[in-house]
Design a protein around this motif. Structure first.
Motif, PDB file in Angstrom:
ATOM      1  N   TYR A  28      39.666  40.079  29.642  1.00  0.00           N
ATOM      2  CA  TYR A  28      39.179  39.354  30.821  1.00  0.00           C
ATOM      3  C   TYR A  28      38.687  40.300  31.914  1.00  0.00           C
ATOM      4  O   TYR A  28      37.842  39.942  32.716  1.00  0.00           O
ATOM      5  CB  TYR A  28      40.287  38.468  31.393  1.00  0.00           C
ATOM      6  CG  TYR A  28      40.698  37.304  30.522  1.00  0.00           C
ATOM      7  CD1 TYR A  28      39.903  36.177  30.401  1.00  0.00           C
ATOM      8  CD2 TYR A  28      41.909  37.312  29.836  1.00  0.00           C
ATOM      9  CE1 TYR A  28      40.291  35.095  29.625  1.00  0.00           C
ATOM     10  CE2 TYR A  28      42.310  36.238  29.058  1.00  0.00           C
ATOM     11  CZ  TYR A  28      41.493  35.131  28.958  1.00  0.00           C
ATOM     12  OH  TYR A  28      41.882  34.062  28.184  1.00  0.00           O
ATOM     13  N   PHE A  29      39.283  41.455  31.992  1.00  0.00           N
ATOM     14  CA  PHE A  29      39.076  42.449  33.051  1.00  0.00           C
ATOM     15  C   PHE A  29      39.644  41.975  34.383  1.00  0.00           C
ATOM     16  O   PHE A  29      40.308  42.726  35.090  1.00  0.00           O
ATOM     17  CB  PHE A  29      37.594  42.819  33.223  1.00  0.00           C
ATOM     18  CG  PHE A  29      37.390  43.932  34.219  1.00  0.00           C
ATOM     19  CD1 PHE A  29      37.719  45.230  33.890  1.00  0.00           C
ATOM     20  CD2 PHE A  29      36.899  43.676  35.489  1.00  0.00           C
ATOM     21  CE1 PHE A  29      37.575  46.268  34.804  1.00  0.00           C
ATOM     22  CE2 PHE A  29      36.747  44.698  36.409  1.00  0.00           C
ATOM     23  CZ  PHE A  29      37.080  45.999  36.064  1.00  0.00           C
ATOM     24  N   LEU A  30      39.411  40.726  34.753  1.00  0.00           N
ATOM     25  CA  LEU A  30      39.838  40.222  36.055  1.00  0.00           C
ATOM     26  C   LEU A  30      39.905  38.695  36.003  1.00  0.00           C
ATOM     27  O   LEU A  30      38.910  38.055  35.659  1.00  0.00           O
ATOM     28  CB  LEU A  30      38.835  40.681  37.118  1.00  0.00           C
ATOM     29  CG  LEU A  30      39.083  40.316  38.571  1.00  0.00           C
ATOM     30  CD1 LEU A  30      40.412  40.864  39.044  1.00  0.00           C
ATOM     31  CD2 LEU A  30      37.955  40.866  39.439  1.00  0.00           C
ATOM     32  N   TYR A  31      41.085  38.137  36.311  1.00  0.00           N
ATOM     33  CA  TYR A  31      41.361  36.695  36.351  1.00  0.00           C
ATOM     34  C   TYR A  31      41.664  36.107  34.973  1.00  0.00           C
ATOM     35  O   TYR A  31      40.997  36.422  33.996  1.00  0.00           O
ATOM     36  CB  TYR A  31      40.233  35.902  37.014  1.00  0.00           C
ATOM     37  CG  TYR A  31      39.905  36.370  38.411  1.00  0.00           C
ATOM     38  CD1 TYR A  31      40.900  36.493  39.379  1.00  0.00           C
ATOM     39  CD2 TYR A  31      38.611  36.720  38.764  1.00  0.00           C
ATOM     40  CE1 TYR A  31      40.604  36.931  40.650  1.00  0.00           C
ATOM     41  CE2 TYR A  31      38.299  37.155  40.034  1.00  0.00           C
ATOM     42  CZ  TYR A  31      39.303  37.271  40.971  1.00  0.00           C
ATOM     43  OH  TYR A  31      39.002  37.719  42.238  1.00  0.00           O
ATOM     44  N   VAL A  44      32.782  35.439  41.599  1.00  0.00           N
ATOM     45  CA  VAL A  44      31.944  34.415  40.973  1.00  0.00           C
ATOM     46  C   VAL A  44      31.794  34.691  39.483  1.00  0.00           C
ATOM     47  O   VAL A  44      31.978  33.792  38.637  1.00  0.00           O
ATOM     48  CB  VAL A  44      30.557  34.372  41.652  1.00  0.00           C
ATOM     49  CG1 VAL A  44      29.633  33.388  40.922  1.00  0.00           C
ATOM     50  CG2 VAL A  44      30.685  33.988  43.123  1.00  0.00           C
ATOM     51  N   TYR A  45      31.466  35.922  39.142  1.00  0.00           N
ATOM     52  CA  TYR A  45      31.171  36.255  37.746  1.00  0.00           C
ATOM     53  C   TYR A  45      32.400  36.094  36.854  1.00  0.00           C
ATOM     54  O   TYR A  45      32.352  35.391  35.824  1.00  0.00           O
ATOM     55  CB  TYR A  45      30.648  37.688  37.657  1.00  0.00           C
ATOM     56  CG  TYR A  45      30.376  38.119  36.243  1.00  0.00           C
ATOM     57  CD1 TYR A  45      29.172  37.801  35.623  1.00  0.00           C
ATOM     58  CD2 TYR A  45      31.326  38.834  35.518  1.00  0.00           C
ATOM     59  CE1 TYR A  45      28.923  38.186  34.305  1.00  0.00           C
ATOM     60  CE2 TYR A  45      31.085  39.220  34.206  1.00  0.00           C
ATOM     61  CZ  TYR A  45      29.886  38.884  33.606  1.00  0.00           C
ATOM     62  OH  TYR A  45      29.655  39.265  32.309  1.00  0.00           O
ATOM     63  N   TYR A  46      33.508  36.741  37.211  1.00  0.00           N
ATOM     64  CA  TYR A  46      34.649  36.748  36.308  1.00  0.00           C
ATOM     65  C   TYR A  46      35.352  35.399  36.249  1.00  0.00           C
ATOM     66  O   TYR A  46      35.861  35.005  35.189  1.00  0.00           O
ATOM     67  CB  TYR A  46      35.628  37.860  36.686  1.00  0.00           C
ATOM     68  CG  TYR A  46      35.094  39.233  36.387  1.00  0.00           C
ATOM     69  CD1 TYR A  46      34.884  39.659  35.079  1.00  0.00           C
ATOM     70  CD2 TYR A  46      34.772  40.120  37.417  1.00  0.00           C
ATOM     71  CE1 TYR A  46      34.374  40.910  34.801  1.00  0.00           C
ATOM     72  CE2 TYR A  46      34.274  41.379  37.145  1.00  0.00           C
ATOM     73  CZ  TYR A  46      34.070  41.771  35.833  1.00  0.00           C
ATOM     74  OH  TYR A  46      33.550  43.016  35.560  1.00  0.00           O
ATOM     75  N   MET A  47      35.393  34.661  37.342  1.00  0.00           N
ATOM     76  CA  MET A  47      35.990  33.329  37.299  1.00  0.00           C
ATOM     77  C   MET A  47      35.182  32.399  36.406  1.00  0.00           C
ATOM     78  O   MET A  47      35.739  31.551  35.697  1.00  0.00           O
ATOM     79  CB  MET A  47      36.101  32.754  38.709  1.00  0.00           C
ATOM     80  CG  MET A  47      37.193  33.371  39.552  1.00  0.00           C
ATOM     81  SD  MET A  47      38.864  33.020  38.934  1.00  0.00           S
ATOM     82  CE  MET A  47      39.018  31.295  39.387  1.00  0.00           C
TER      83      MET A  47
END
Length: 333
Positions: A193-196, A237-240
């Protein structure tokens, strides 16, 4: 033979270390000081890294990653070091959290009383008087294709539920305490995921293996919440968006297109309205970024995406609300 500390703590730092120092200061006031603390500096070498080492001193071990490994990757480095040293519990803390003296003892007492509990978290409140709740348990809504929410978020603490232990779908990664035995069985945090969504999937994995996830609302902390306020940052915005697709499809076995449709109708629509009102010059880039995140999800492009810097917010040099540059890429919850 040197005895291992009971609780290992991982504090994940990215960039400016001021918040990390505040987190360590609060840990030093804990009623339980049987701690082994690892501060992971999750980024390239810089002057800020030197300031971090100087400010931490002998209070903790500082481990430099040399690059941004993301929330899971950075925490996993600290977790691995602590497990090798034989701690019984591992506590993941955001640097913009502040521990109260009774926080850790209350979490550990619950663990001692409930051997089936593999993961526990405190109630987190936002700074201010009267205090408002930021997290008091987490919900994964299967009827909305994996939408997640924090219970009581935004409520006055005086209006929140009675502070007793309750089973929860997930514990926020801002302050997650787990057993070493749980980590050894479930494995480390998922890094794709890298983030979230990392801690959410990880908690669901733990529950499927029979471990209970609990929020102990009598254990209390403050979350300064440096990120996620006002106009959304490009990385948010991108990772979510991208990761909601992965979470629905791969973790829950749900239709990922329905998950994106739900995200469009709710969170992304709110963000777009906010951008339209407060940063209209950024709107074309915002729309393109959402489309890019969806395309990457469908193509299976996971991990870190450095191209997000191309979508720099148009209002960054103005006074529009945001994270003040502190939220950054390391993955605050």
């Amino acid at each position: 033979m040197v005895r291992s500390a009971r609780t290992g703590v991982v504090v994940l730092n990215y960039g400016e270390p001021h918040d990390t120092f505040g987190c360590l200061d609060s840990l030093e006031q804990s009623d339980d000081l049987d701690l082994d603390i690892v501060v992971v500096d999750n980024g390239p070498e810089s002057d800020e890294h030197d300031r971090l080492r100087a400010g931490v001193g002998r209070r903790a071990e500082v481990v430099a990653t040399g690059e941004n490994l993301g929330y899971a990757g950075g925490n996993n480095l600290g977790i691995t070091r602590l497990l090798e040293r034989g701690v019984t519990f591992v506590w993941l803390l955001n640097p913009d959290t502040r521990v109260e003296p009774t926080t850790l003892p209350r979490l550990l007492r619950l663990m001692d009383r409930r051997p089936e509990c593999g993961v526990v978290g405190p109630r987190l409140v936002l700074p201010g008087s009267p205090a408002r709740v930021w997290y008091d348990g987490g919900v994964v809504d299967l009827e909305r294709w994996g939408a997640t929410r924090h219970r009581a978020q935004g409520k006055l603490e005086s209006e929140a539920r009675r502070p007793v232990p309750r089973v929860t779908d997930y514990v926020t990664g801002a302050a997650l305490l787990t057993r070493a035995a749980t980590l050894e069985q479930v494995g480390l945090l998922p890094e794709r995921y890298f983030l979230y969504y990392e801690e959410t999937e990880w908690c669901l994995r733990a529950r499927r293996l029979g471990w209970a996830c609990v929020v102990q609302s009598r254990a209390r902390m403050t979350h300064l919440k440096r990120s996620g306020i006002g106009i959304p940052e490009p990385y948010h915005v991108y990772y979510m968006t991208r990761n909601r697709y992965f979470f629905a499809r791969d973790c829950l076995g749900l239709d990922p297109e329905q998950a994106l449709a739900d995200l469009d109708a709710r969170l992304l629509a709110r963000w777009r309205a906010r951008v339209t009102r407060d940063a209209p010059a950024w709107l074309p880039a915002y729309d393109d970024l959402v489309a890019r995140a969806k395309a990457d999800a469908r193509a299976g492009r996971d991990g870190r995406n450095d191209d997000i810097t191309d979508y720099q917010r148009a209002d960054r040099s103005e006074s529009a609300p945001g994270d003040g540059g502190r939220g950054g890429w390391w993955g605050r919850r």
